[in-house]
Design a protein around this motif. Sequence first.
Motif, PDB file in Angstrom:
ATOM      1  N   ALA A   2       0.848  -1.192   0.000  1.00 47.08           N
ATOM      2  CA  ALA A   2       0.000   0.000   0.000  1.00 47.08           C
ATOM      3  C   ALA A   2       0.883   1.242   0.000  1.00 47.08           C
ATOM      4  O   ALA A   2       2.072   1.172   0.307  1.00 47.08           O
ATOM      5  CB  ALA A   2      -0.912  -0.004   1.219  1.00 47.08           C
ATOM      6  N   LEU A   3       0.285   2.355  -0.319  1.00 42.22           N
ATOM      7  CA  LEU A   3       1.018   3.615  -0.358  1.00 42.22           C
ATOM      8  C   LEU A   3       0.726   4.440   0.885  1.00 42.22           C
ATOM      9  O   LEU A   3      -0.257   4.194   1.590  1.00 42.22           O
ATOM     10  CB  LEU A   3       0.638   4.392  -1.617  1.00 42.22           C
ATOM     11  N   ILE A   4       1.584   5.410   1.138  1.00 42.99           N
ATOM     12  CA  ILE A   4       1.425   6.303   2.278  1.00 42.99           C
ATOM     13  C   ILE A   4       1.751   7.727   1.830  1.00 42.99           C
ATOM     14  O   ILE A   4       2.593   7.928   0.954  1.00 42.99           O
ATOM     15  CB  ILE A   4       2.336   5.859   3.455  1.00 42.99           C
ATOM     16  N   ILE A   5       1.081   8.691   2.408  1.00 46.39           N
ATOM     17  CA  ILE A   5       1.335  10.101   2.129  1.00 46.39           C
ATOM     18  C   ILE A   5       2.093  10.668   3.318  1.00 46.39           C
ATOM     19  O   ILE A   5       1.664  10.525   4.469  1.00 46.39           O
ATOM     20  CB  ILE A   5       0.016  10.873   1.906  1.00 46.39           C
ATOM     21  N   ASP A   6       3.235  11.304   3.054  1.00 43.23           N
ATOM     22  CA  ASP A   6       4.032  11.837   4.159  1.00 43.23           C
ATOM     23  C   ASP A   6       3.654  13.284   4.475  1.00 43.23           C
ATOM     24  O   ASP A   6       2.786  13.878   3.832  1.00 43.23           O
ATOM     25  CB  ASP A   6       5.531  11.672   3.905  1.00 43.23           C
ATOM     26  N   ASP A   7       4.316  13.850   5.459  1.00 42.92           N
ATOM     27  CA  ASP A   7       3.968  15.183   5.954  1.00 42.92           C
ATOM     28  C   ASP A   7       4.389  16.320   5.021  1.00 42.92           C
ATOM     29  O   ASP A   7       4.172  17.482   5.335  1.00 42.92           O
ATOM     30  CB  ASP A   7       4.512  15.406   7.359  1.00 42.92           C
ATOM     31  N   GLU A   8       4.945  15.978   3.865  1.00 42.49           N
ATOM     32  CA  GLU A   8       5.247  17.002   2.859  1.00 42.49           C
ATOM     33  C   GLU A   8       3.997  17.373   2.059  1.00 42.49           C
ATOM     34  O   GLU A   8       4.012  18.296   1.252  1.00 42.49           O
ATOM     35  CB  GLU A   8       6.334  16.513   1.904  1.00 42.49           C
ATOM     36  N   CYS A   9       2.900  16.653   2.273  1.00 39.45           N
ATOM     37  CA  CYS A   9       1.639  16.892   1.571  1.00 39.45           C
ATOM     38  C   CYS A   9       1.206  18.343   1.755  1.00 39.45           C
ATOM     39  O   CYS A   9       1.222  18.877   2.867  1.00 39.45           O
ATOM     40  CB  CYS A   9       0.567  15.946   2.113  1.00 39.45           C
ATOM     41  N   ILE A  10       0.800  18.976   0.649  1.00 43.66           N
ATOM     42  CA  ILE A  10       0.370  20.381   0.692  1.00 43.66           C
ATOM     43  C   ILE A  10      -1.154  20.505   0.589  1.00 43.66           C
ATOM     44  O   ILE A  10      -1.676  21.591   0.389  1.00 43.66           O
ATOM     45  CB  ILE A  10       1.057  21.202  -0.413  1.00 43.66           C
ATOM     46  N   ASN A  11      -1.851  19.373   0.706  1.00 44.03           N
ATOM     47  CA  ASN A  11      -3.321  19.373   0.657  1.00 44.03           C
ATOM     48  C   ASN A  11      -3.853  20.032  -0.616  1.00 44.03           C
ATOM     49  O   ASN A  11      -4.798  20.810  -0.586  1.00 44.03           O
ATOM     50  CB  ASN A  11      -3.911  20.056   1.899  1.00 44.03           C
ATOM     51  N   CYS A  12      -3.267  19.666  -1.730  1.00 41.63           N
ATOM     52  CA  CYS A  12      -3.667  20.272  -3.005  1.00 41.63           C
ATOM     53  C   CYS A  12      -4.950  19.660  -3.570  1.00 41.63           C
ATOM     54  O   CYS A  12      -5.491  20.168  -4.546  1.00 41.63           O
ATOM     55  CB  CYS A  12      -2.538  20.167  -4.017  1.00 41.63           C
ATOM     56  N   LYS A  37      -7.534  -0.488   1.654  1.00 48.47           N
ATOM     57  CA  LYS A  37      -8.217  -0.213   0.381  1.00 48.47           C
ATOM     58  C   LYS A  37      -7.250   0.081  -0.760  1.00 48.47           C
ATOM     59  O   LYS A  37      -7.651   0.082  -1.916  1.00 48.47           O
ATOM     60  CB  LYS A  37      -9.159   0.982   0.526  1.00 48.47           C
ATOM     61  N   CYS A  38      -6.004   0.348  -0.460  1.00 55.01           N
ATOM     62  CA  CYS A  38      -5.032   0.724  -1.493  1.00 55.01           C
ATOM     63  C   CYS A  38      -4.495  -0.515  -2.212  1.00 55.01           C
ATOM     64  O   CYS A  38      -3.945  -1.410  -1.580  1.00 55.01           O
ATOM     65  CB  CYS A  38      -3.878   1.512  -0.881  1.00 55.01           C
ATOM     66  N   THR A  39      -4.636  -0.523  -3.535  1.00 53.72           N
ATOM     67  CA  THR A  39      -4.087  -1.596  -4.359  1.00 53.72           C
ATOM     68  C   THR A  39      -2.993  -1.074  -5.289  1.00 53.72           C
ATOM     69  O   THR A  39      -2.581  -1.782  -6.199  1.00 53.72           O
ATOM     70  CB  THR A  39      -5.186  -2.245  -5.227  1.00 53.72           C
ATOM     71  N   PRO A  69       2.466  -8.215  -5.863  1.00 62.09           N
ATOM     72  CA  PRO A  69       1.495  -7.875  -6.910  1.00 62.09           C
ATOM     73  C   PRO A  69       0.283  -8.818  -6.902  1.00 62.09           C
ATOM     74  O   PRO A  69      -0.846  -8.391  -7.145  1.00 62.09           O
ATOM     75  CB  PRO A  69       2.300  -8.005  -8.200  1.00 62.09           C
ATOM     76  N   GLU A  70       0.515 -10.077  -6.613  1.00 60.31           N
ATOM     77  CA  GLU A  70      -0.578 -11.045  -6.542  1.00 60.31           C
ATOM     78  C   GLU A  70      -1.539 -10.715  -5.400  1.00 60.31           C
ATOM     79  O   GLU A  70      -2.765 -10.808  -5.552  1.00 60.31           O
ATOM     80  CB  GLU A  70      -0.036 -12.468  -6.376  1.00 60.31           C
ATOM     81  N   GLN A  71      -1.000 -10.322  -4.264  1.00 60.50           N
ATOM     82  CA  GLN A  71      -1.842  -9.936  -3.127  1.00 60.50           C
ATOM     83  C   GLN A  71      -2.631  -8.665  -3.432  1.00 60.50           C
ATOM     84  O   GLN A  71      -3.790  -8.545  -3.038  1.00 60.50           O
ATOM     85  CB  GLN A  71      -0.988  -9.742  -1.869  1.00 60.50           C
ATOM     86  N   LEU A  72      -2.013  -7.733  -4.138  1.00 63.49           N
ATOM     87  CA  LEU A  72      -2.715  -6.513  -4.532  1.00 63.49           C
ATOM     88  C   LEU A  72      -3.867  -6.838  -5.475  1.00 63.49           C
ATOM     89  O   LEU A  72      -4.953  -6.260  -5.360  1.00 63.49           O
ATOM     90  CB  LEU A  72      -1.752  -5.512  -5.178  1.00 63.49           C
ATOM     91  N   PHE A  76      -7.798  -6.166  -4.889  1.00 66.64           N
ATOM     92  CA  PHE A  76      -8.629  -5.521  -5.904  1.00 66.64           C
ATOM     93  C   PHE A  76      -9.905  -6.328  -6.139  1.00 66.64           C
ATOM     94  O   PHE A  76     -11.008  -5.776  -6.156  1.00 66.64           O
ATOM     95  CB  PHE A  76      -7.841  -5.377  -7.214  1.00 66.64           C
ATOM     96  N   LYS A  77      -9.773  -7.634  -6.303  1.00 63.13           N
ATOM     97  CA  LYS A  77     -10.934  -8.495  -6.551  1.00 63.13           C
ATOM     98  C   LYS A  77     -11.914  -8.467  -5.376  1.00 63.13           C
ATOM     99  O   LYS A  77     -13.125  -8.406  -5.575  1.00 63.13           O
ATOM    100  CB  LYS A  77     -10.482  -9.920  -6.843  1.00 63.13           C
ATOM    101  N   ARG A  78     -11.396  -8.492  -4.149  1.00 57.61           N
ATOM    102  CA  ARG A  78     -12.251  -8.427  -2.956  1.00 57.61           C
ATOM    103  C   ARG A  78     -13.004  -7.093  -2.898  1.00 57.61           C
ATOM    104  O   ARG A  78     -14.187  -7.056  -2.608  1.00 57.61           O
ATOM    105  CB  ARG A  78     -11.440  -8.605  -1.672  1.00 57.61           C
ATOM    106  N   LEU A  79     -12.294  -6.011  -3.160  1.00 53.55           N
ATOM    107  CA  LEU A  79     -12.924  -4.690  -3.130  1.00 53.55           C
ATOM    108  C   LEU A  79     -14.001  -4.559  -4.198  1.00 53.55           C
ATOM    109  O   LEU A  79     -15.057  -3.980  -3.948  1.00 53.55           O
ATOM    110  CB  LEU A  79     -11.871  -3.585  -3.301  1.00 53.55           C
TER     111      LEU A  79
END
Length: 84
Positions: A2-12, A37-39, A69-72, A76-79
């Motif tokens: 999964a991905l993560i957003i760090d504190d450099e985010c500018i809320n654009c 939820k992130c795939t 990738p297989e787990q992602l 995806f299929k479950r979601l």
Amino acid sequence: MALIIDDECINCDVCEPQCPNDAIYMGPEYYIIQPEKCTECVGHHDEPQCMSVCPVDCIHPNPEWSETPEQLMEKFKRLQAAKK
């Protein structure tokens, strides 16, 4: 992974509408990605859409949520099944 957003985010606000899984939401200080939820857009696109539109490069793989990738694809299929 999964991905993560760090504190450099500018809320654009550009990443949230790009997520096909509705995994991104506004947190108390900046946007947050729900790892369950992130795939990384597997099943939807060839690359993570949030990363491709982020103007400050603040979205990275989440080291605490490692997935193949297989787990992602299975996630995806479950979601998708849950939407029906």
